[in-house]
Design an enzyme around this catalytic site. Structure first.
Site, short mmCIF file in Angstrom:
data_model
loop_
_atom_site.label_atom_id
_atom_site.label_comp_id
_atom_site.label_asym_id
_atom_site.label_seq_id
_atom_site.Cartn_x
_atom_site.Cartn_y
_atom_site.Cartn_z
N LYS A 257 -2.29 0.27 0.19
CA LYS A 257 -2.79 1.69 1.04
C LYS A 257 -1.96 2.31 1.48
O LYS A 257 -1.74 3.46 1.26
CB LYS A 257 -3.72 1.21 1.97
CG LYS A 257 -5.10 0.56 1.47
CD LYS A 257 -6.02 -0.09 2.62
CE LYS A 257 -7.04 -0.73 2.09
NZ LYS A 257 -7.89 -1.77 2.68
N GLN B 130 -8.30 -3.65 8.53
CA GLN B 130 -8.55 -4.33 7.57
C GLN B 130 -9.40 -5.72 7.79
O GLN B 130 -9.23 -6.34 8.75
CB GLN B 130 -7.37 -4.87 6.99
CG GLN B 130 -7.36 -5.62 5.64
CD GLN B 130 -7.88 -4.88 4.59
OE1 GLN B 130 -7.56 -3.67 4.51
NE2 GLN B 130 -8.29 -5.38 3.57
N ASP C 42 -13.70 4.12 6.44
CA ASP C 42 -14.54 2.78 5.63
C ASP C 42 -16.09 3.45 5.60
O ASP C 42 -16.71 2.70 4.75
CB ASP C 42 -14.36 1.43 6.43
CG ASP C 42 -13.08 0.64 5.82
OD1 ASP C 42 -12.82 0.66 4.70
OD2 ASP C 42 -12.75 -0.08 6.51
N1 GUN Z 1 -11.44 -5.76 3.18
C1 GUN Z 1 -11.57 -5.90 1.70
N2 GUN Z 1 -12.02 -4.59 1.40
C2 GUN Z 1 -12.00 -3.90 2.62
C3 GUN Z 1 -12.47 -2.40 2.77
O1 GUN Z 1 -12.96 -1.74 1.69
N3 GUN Z 1 -12.17 -2.11 4.23
C4 GUN Z 1 -11.73 -2.83 5.09
N4 GUN Z 1 -11.66 -2.49 6.30
N5 GUN Z 1 -11.49 -4.07 4.69
C5 GUN Z 1 -11.66 -4.64 3.63
#
Ligand code: GUN
Length: 300
Positions: A54, A98, A121
Site C-alpha cells: 500500500k 490494517q 475502507d
Molecule cells: N486486512 C485484509 N484486508 C483488509 C482491508 O481491505 N482493509 C483493512 N483495513 N484491513 C485488511
C-alpha cells in the site's frame, strides 16, 4: 465455450494510472496532495506485506503515505489517540487501520473512531448505512474493484441476475448493495442456502467471496455467466515440489472457465484491484474534503 479472462492486473494498473493523473492535476491546479495514513499494529506477516505494498503504490500515485507501526502490545487507548490525531490532521485524507487487530482491541470501536469521511475502507458504520440506503459514502475497496470490472465488461448491469456467495461485512454485503444500486436482481447465498448450486447456476453475475478453496466448480456456473472470484487461498502444491504452496480462488478455475462468458483468475484478478481502489478512495476523499468534483469512473 471458453471464457474471456478478465485481466485484473492490467485493469488495476489502469486505475492507478488514472488516479496518478488526477493527483498530478490536483497538485498543479490546487497545490493539494492527497495523503493516506496506514496504521499497522503488531507483526502479522501477511499484514506487513499488504501495508508495504500500500505504501509503495501510494507513493507511486504521487500521494503522501504516512505509515504508523505500533507494537502488538499497544494499549487500545493509544491506538484511539492516534486515530484522533489523524482525524484532525488536514494532510491526511484517508485512514486505514490494517485488520486483524490484536485480540485485546475492539475492531468495531477502532473502525468507528475513524472520521467517516476519511474511512477509505468504507467499514465505518455511517458508511455502511449510507451505502445500504443508496447514499454517497466511502465504498469498501474490494467490492468497488469488482463493480468496476463488471461495469467495464457489461456496460449496464441493470436487470441482471447477480448471486453473491458469502455474507461478510467486508465483501459479500457491500457487494450485494452495490449490485442492487446498479439495478441487478441480487441474491446473497451462504453456507445455509438450500440448493446453492442451482441458485448459482441461475446467475448472470456470480461473485464468489467465501474463503473456501475452489468450492465453486464449473457445474455451478450458468452458460455464459460472468464469474468474479474474490477468494485468495494458499493451498499445498505438491506438484511444484515438496512443501510448496500456490494461490487458488474460491472458484475451480479450470472447470468454471469452460462454462463462463468471462472470469477473473487467481492470482491476477480481483486481488490487484483492492489497493488500486484504496488509492481511488483516498483521491475521492481528498476531492470531497476540498469541495472539488470527484474523479469520473473511480467511484461507485
Ligand atoms: N486486512 C485484509 N484486508 C483488509 C482491508 O481491505 N482493509 C483493512 N483495513 N484491513 C485488511
Amino acid at each position: 465455450m471458453s471464457a474471456r479472462i478478465i485481466d485484473g492486473k492490467a485493469f488495476a494498473a489502469n486505475v492507478r494510472g488514472e488516479v496518478a493523473k488526477h493527483v498530478s492535476a490536483l497538485k498543479a491546479e490546487h497545490d493539494i496532495t492527497p495523503g493516506l495514513a496506514v496504521v499497522l499494529v503488531g507483526e502479522d506477516p501477511a499484514s506487513q506485506v499488504y501495508v508495504r505494498n500500500k505504501g509503495t503504490q501510494t507513493l507511486e500515485a504521487g500521494m503522501n503515505s504516512f505509515e504508523h507501526k505500533l507494537d502488538a502490545a499497544t494499549p487500545e487507548a493509544d491506538l484511539l489517540a492516534l486515530v484522533e490525531k489523524l482525524n484532525a490532521d488536514p494532510a491526511v485524507h484517508g485512514i486505514l487501520c490494517q485488520l486483524p487487530l490484536p485480540d485485546h482491541m475492539n475492531e468495531d470501536l477502532v473502525i468507528n473512531a475513524i472520521a467517516p469521511e476519511k474511512d477509505v475502507d468504507g467499514f465505518h458504520i455511517s458508511n455502511v448505512g449510507l451505502l445500504g440506503t443508496g447514499q454517497k459514502s466511502m465504498v469498501p475497496c474490494t467490492p468497488l474493484g469488482c463493480l468496476m470490472m463488471l461495469r467495464d465488461h457489461h456496460g449496464s448491469l441493470s436487470g441482471l441476475n447477480a448471486v453473491v456467495v458469502g455474507r461478510s461485512n467486508i465483501v459479500g454485503k457491500p457487494m450485494a448493495n452495490l449490485l442492487l444500486r446498479d439495478s441487478c436482481t441480487v441474491t446473497i447465498a451462504h453456507s445455509r442456502t438450500r440448493d446453492i448450486e442451482e441458485v448459482c447456476r441461475r446467475a448472470d453475475i456470480l461473485v464468489a467471496a467465501v474463503g473456501r478453496p475452489e468450492m465453486i466448480t464449473g457445474d455451478w456456473v450458468g452458460d455464459g455467466a460472468t464469474v468474479i472470484d474474490v477468494g485468495i487461498n494458499r493451498v499445498p502444491a505438491p506438484e511444484k515440489g515438496e512443501g510448496k504452496h500456490k494461490l487458488v480462488g474460491d472458484v475451480h478455475f479450470d472447470s468454471a472457465v469452460e462454462k463462463a462468458g468471462a472470469i477473473t483468475p487467481v492470482p491476477g484478478g480481483v486481488g490487484p484491484m483492492t489497493i488500486a481502489c484504496l488509492l481511488a478512495n483516498t483521491l475521492t476523499a481528498c476531492c470531497r474534503a476540498n469541495g472539488l468534483p470527484e474523479p469520473d469512473g473511480l467511484t461507485a
